[in-house]
Design a protein around this motif. Sequence first.
Motif, short mmCIF file in Angstrom:
data_model
loop_
_atom_site.label_atom_id
_atom_site.label_comp_id
_atom_site.label_asym_id
_atom_site.label_seq_id
_atom_site.Cartn_x
_atom_site.Cartn_y
_atom_site.Cartn_z
N UNK A 228 3.92 6.57 2.43
CA UNK A 228 3.60 5.96 1.00
C UNK A 228 4.53 4.92 0.28
N UNK A 229 5.77 5.26 0.47
CA UNK A 229 6.49 4.66 -0.18
C UNK A 229 6.77 3.34 0.38
N UNK A 230 6.66 3.19 1.99
CA UNK A 230 7.19 2.00 2.48
C UNK A 230 5.71 0.94 2.22
N UNK A 231 4.57 1.48 2.43
CA UNK A 231 3.44 1.04 2.20
C UNK A 231 3.38 0.31 0.96
N UNK A 232 3.88 1.08 -0.24
CA UNK A 232 3.74 0.75 -1.28
C UNK A 232 4.54 -0.63 -1.57
N UNK A 233 5.67 -0.47 -0.91
CA UNK A 233 7.02 -1.55 -0.98
C UNK A 233 6.33 -2.89 -0.45
N UNK A 234 5.45 -2.81 0.56
CA UNK A 234 4.99 -3.93 0.96
C UNK A 234 4.03 -4.54 0.32
N UNK A 235 2.92 -3.70 -0.24
CA UNK A 235 2.25 -4.23 -1.06
C UNK A 235 2.76 -4.81 -2.47
N UNK A 236 3.64 -4.41 -3.17
CA UNK A 236 4.30 -4.58 -4.19
C UNK A 236 4.87 -6.15 -3.64
N UNK A 237 5.55 -6.24 -2.54
CA UNK A 237 6.28 -7.61 -2.18
C UNK A 237 5.07 -8.80 -1.76
N UNK A 247 3.18 2.17 -4.63
CA UNK A 247 3.56 3.44 -4.13
C UNK A 247 2.71 4.49 -4.26
N UNK A 248 1.99 4.80 -5.62
CA UNK A 248 0.97 5.72 -5.80
C UNK A 248 -0.12 5.46 -5.14
N UNK A 249 -0.53 4.18 -5.21
CA UNK A 249 -1.86 3.71 -4.78
C UNK A 249 -2.09 3.83 -3.43
N UNK A 250 -0.90 3.37 -2.53
CA UNK A 250 -0.92 3.60 -1.29
C UNK A 250 -1.13 5.05 -0.81
N UNK A 251 -0.30 5.76 -1.62
CA UNK A 251 -0.23 7.45 -1.28
C UNK A 251 -1.42 7.97 -1.50
N UNK A 252 -2.22 7.56 -2.57
CA UNK A 252 -3.55 7.93 -2.62
C UNK A 252 -4.74 7.48 -1.54
N UNK A 253 -4.50 6.47 -1.17
CA UNK A 253 -4.94 5.66 -0.04
C UNK A 253 -4.97 6.41 1.24
N UNK A 254 -3.84 6.82 1.55
CA UNK A 254 -3.57 7.89 2.62
C UNK A 254 -4.27 9.12 2.66
N UNK A 255 -4.14 9.59 1.23
CA UNK A 255 -4.87 10.93 1.19
C UNK A 255 -6.27 10.78 1.25
N UNK A 256 -6.98 9.69 0.95
CA UNK A 256 -8.46 9.64 1.01
C UNK A 256 -8.82 9.36 2.53
N UNK A 257 -8.03 8.72 3.10
CA UNK A 257 -8.43 8.25 4.40
C UNK A 257 -8.29 9.63 5.40
N UNK A 258 -7.12 10.34 5.09
CA UNK A 258 -7.01 11.60 5.86
C UNK A 258 -7.94 12.48 5.54
N UNK A 259 -8.58 12.61 4.45
CA UNK A 259 -9.69 13.55 3.93
C UNK A 259 -11.02 13.29 4.49
N UNK A 260 -11.44 11.63 4.64
CA UNK A 260 -12.54 11.26 5.24
C UNK A 260 -12.57 11.69 6.85
N UNK A 261 -11.16 11.42 7.52
CA UNK A 261 -10.99 11.64 8.83
C UNK A 261 -11.26 13.28 9.16
N UNK A 262 -10.90 13.98 8.27
CA UNK A 262 -10.92 15.62 8.41
C UNK A 262 -12.37 15.75 8.39
#
Length: 271
Positions: A228-237, A247-262
Amino acid sequence: MNLLQYTFFQHALLGSLLASIACGIIGTYIVTRRLVFISGGITHASFGGIGIGLYTGISPILSAAVFSVLSAFGVEWLSKRKDMREDSAIAVFWTLGMAVGIIFSFLSPGFAPDLSAFLFGNILTITQLDIVMLGILAILLILFFTLFIHPIVAVAFDREFARSQGIPVQLFEYVLMMFIALTIVSCLRMVGIVLAISLLTIPQMTANLFTYNFKKIIWLSIGIGYLGCLGGLLISYFLNVPSGASIIFFSILIYAICKLLKATFIKTQMK
């Protein structure tokens, strides 16, 4: 790859890794014990320490650490009293910290600092001292959880059972509250007061989708948090937006994708 040439970005990568380790470890305890609201109160209470630090001329992060630890102990002590509800105790220190922080920030002599840096964070401004502090904290958490993992799990899941086993529950609770406060303060430079609690909960929520094992949640949380930190840094850049929010936005995005996949996987299995 050109980003890796910059010292500030190297600091951001290392700081993200150390913060992910610290948050992954103590955050698992927070989510398991259902201390998210308490942690939010400690996070906002830390602003009182920042205001005092700015007013007295000492390091705001150091004063925030002291103020946060004392607030954590205060919440723990008040919540155990029969004449005080836990949510009321949290509200007392939450609002006290914010009020003290605002008052002392405006009373600070000289040039008024940019408080948004403490409220919303900026991982690209972390220094070597911040990295050292995160490193020490991560090592202490690794050692503490390695040595006392079984009592910690017992306290996290069932305090009465832990007491019946002769575990000093109250001592563990106070030590763990101290670690929660220190972890929160250590992450203020990264994501700020407003968003710090997210680093301690979202990776754990994501990991909890795949396992209920305490140790596995810790390992998964560290990996998910760093991703999440790496993805957030890239988005920020690339979008030139604040790194903490990214960072928080990308972390929540990861959660949403994992939730959907499950959910999709479960539906497929049922068919």
